[in-house]
Design a protein around this motif. Sequence first.
Motif, PDB file in Angstrom:
ATOM      1  N   THR A   1       0.840  -1.212   0.000  1.00 31.85           N
ATOM      2  CA  THR A   1       0.000   0.000   0.000  1.00 31.85           C
ATOM      3  C   THR A   1       0.874   1.261   0.000  1.00 31.85           C
ATOM      4  N   GLN A   2       1.914   1.263   0.837  1.00 29.97           N
ATOM      5  CA  GLN A   2       2.757   2.455   0.980  1.00 29.97           C
ATOM      6  C   GLN A   2       3.765   2.635  -0.162  1.00 29.97           C
ATOM      7  N   TYR A   3       4.324   1.516  -0.651  1.00 27.53           N
ATOM      8  CA  TYR A   3       5.518   1.652  -1.498  1.00 27.53           C
ATOM      9  C   TYR A   3       5.449   0.985  -2.864  1.00 27.53           C
ATOM     10  N   GLU A   4       4.299   0.419  -3.223  1.00 26.35           N
ATOM     11  CA  GLU A   4       4.230  -0.325  -4.488  1.00 26.35           C
ATOM     12  C   GLU A   4       4.663   0.514  -5.692  1.00 26.35           C
ATOM     13  N   THR A   5       4.311   1.775  -5.697  1.00 24.63           N
ATOM     14  CA  THR A   5       4.636   2.624  -6.856  1.00 24.63           C
ATOM     15  C   THR A   5       6.138   2.862  -7.013  1.00 24.63           C
ATOM     16  N   MET A   6       6.908   2.551  -5.958  1.00 25.82           N
ATOM     17  CA  MET A   6       8.359   2.769  -6.020  1.00 25.82           C
ATOM     18  C   MET A   6       9.129   1.535  -6.503  1.00 25.82           C
TER      19      MET A   6
END
Length: 695
Positions: free
Chosen positions: A179-184
Amino acid sequence: MMISLDQISVKQIKGVSAPKEQELHAFGVQSVADLLDYFPYRYEDYRIRNLADAKDGEKVTVLGYIRGVPLLQRYGKGKSRLTCKIEIDGWLVTAVWFNRHYLQEQLTVGREVMLTGKWEQHRLQLTVSDSEFQGGSSESSGTGAGGKSAKSGTLQPVYSVGGSITQPWMRKTIRQALTQYETMIEEVLPHELVQRHQLMARREAVRHIHLPEDAKEGQAARRRLVYEELFLFQLKLQAYRALNRKRSDGLALRVESEWIRQFAATLPFELTDAQKKVVNEILMDMRRPSSMNRLLQGDVGSGKTVVAAMALYGAVRAGHQGALMVPTEILADQHMRSLQKLFGGMGIEVGLLTGSLTERKRRDVLAGLQMGIIDIAVGTHALIQGDVFFRSLGLVVTDEQHRFGVNQRSVLRRKGMNPDVLTMTATPIPRTLAITAFGDMDVSTLRERPHGRKPIKTYWVKHDMMDRVLEFIRKEVDQGRQAYIICPLIEESEKLDVQNAIDLHIQMQQAFPQYKVALLHGRLSAADKEAVMGAFGANETQVLVATTVVEVGVDVPNSTLMVIMDAERFGLSQLHQLRGRVGRGEHQSHCILVADPKSETGRERMKVMTDTDDGFEVARRDLELRGPGDFFGTKQSGLPEFRLADMVADYEMLEEARDDAGELTGQDDFWTNPSYARLRALLQKDQIFQGEQLD
């Protein structure tokens, strides 16, 4: 510069306390990247099933309605059994919960319930491990929005956990990390490889391996991540090879082809085509300014020793010294005699260096090596002692390399100025394993039998046929041949009911009073071992009872019979090595396996041995039966431990990854193009550019 996930501490994930952070560190999880790469090793299937499709004893997840009043029984200290009638798919089933009395209040008639447990069809009973009730109540943690548990009707990942880190907590924390870091999550593979192999994007694969919607999605995610893992591993090895070939800090040995032809003409036999091909490959490597790093693998009796002798001869004629390191003193002594015979009259001095030399002899050998009087040193671990120095070491040959640890091989290499290295093994290694464990090496293979060698006939018999085995031994020895009888133990053991060498030796002396029967095992002194083998080699002894001390390299052409007692106690490769001690002369040889295997694996080994005497096929089957970790000892071989990849199951992908990595590192564009900067940074991190030999 943008921060990457391996720079973000796992403590930044919501819900990770300081104590939990420390426990994650113990699992090797330091950063967010580490956590997202902490992959599940299997899945629990919580998808709704129809009971009609379920097998007896299977774990199932089903949806049903409570149709009866729950009954609670208490017994023992604090123990309870809760039962209730549930209607599932038109069946009236008894659901059973152990030690969960607190669920009694929730079991109200008419209420919908989702249950997971073991289905016993003959009793129409479900022993429940997990329950979820309509309206959001669940006995397991991890309930999500809308009252439904996070695992409702899904495949759930199962992680390696321990301490206070539980499965529900690990699942919840990895969900939170996504949720917090998937886009990274960044792509690491070149675009052309993702396209070529039709792989998922990395971001998508990481999400779906942790949270697959179905089995197909999980498999596609695993395929992508397995390829990535194998490719990055092979990239290191192939980059090292590419760089090593460009280096010129080795010894370019000026070996003349004419010397080698003259040497071949002195041999009492003609080289096979395979031997000629392999000798040419080795000589081409020796002439290069970069140091050779080649694996020579061949079946037992395929003629590796003469190939090594030709390479050593070339090194000496080019003005340098050679070293041959072997695992046992018996083998060292045998190799020294073989080389002295091959080099007879050529003015080449061969020295022996083993632990059992007298102090005076040892000093003489050390002085001879340092002054260059000794051209070739044959020895055991004694070759790598700190006080052993060479005048000019040009070629290092290690035989049965998997018996030496990584550090031992590199110490011998450092005895010279980047000498050429030829590694030999009589344990044929399946291509899959060779390109993994030895990906930085060039591999030469001898598959052809030397001229005149006959296939060894192999039989499997039970212990109750021992009289016939003894008769067969008598028949062979009466014709002037010799026999080995091998057993797994030296002395009688209370723990294992297997033949032991000392008792068997007495029995064979009684069975064959007219023959000389000798005993050989690892506890004998070096001098006694040498005396026993010398007598057997001279046919002064007709039957040799031995432990596996004869497994490697012992060469007595007149021995035509190998009897292996309690053969199920040995691994396939070891059985094949033992079988290879016969079949070295002109007469037909036989191998008899005496075994009553209780296990399916034991029976399978016997079948493989009687089906084929091709060492490469034996090795392939051994890898399937035992797995790569046990093939020749993970600690000794330096085999990598992959997070996801399996060298047996994923062998096709391993070969693809190796070919892709070799193609990429062979291009000048790879070393300069900005689009490969991330891959080059990974190599820099692993110190591929430092010039250290990869052992």
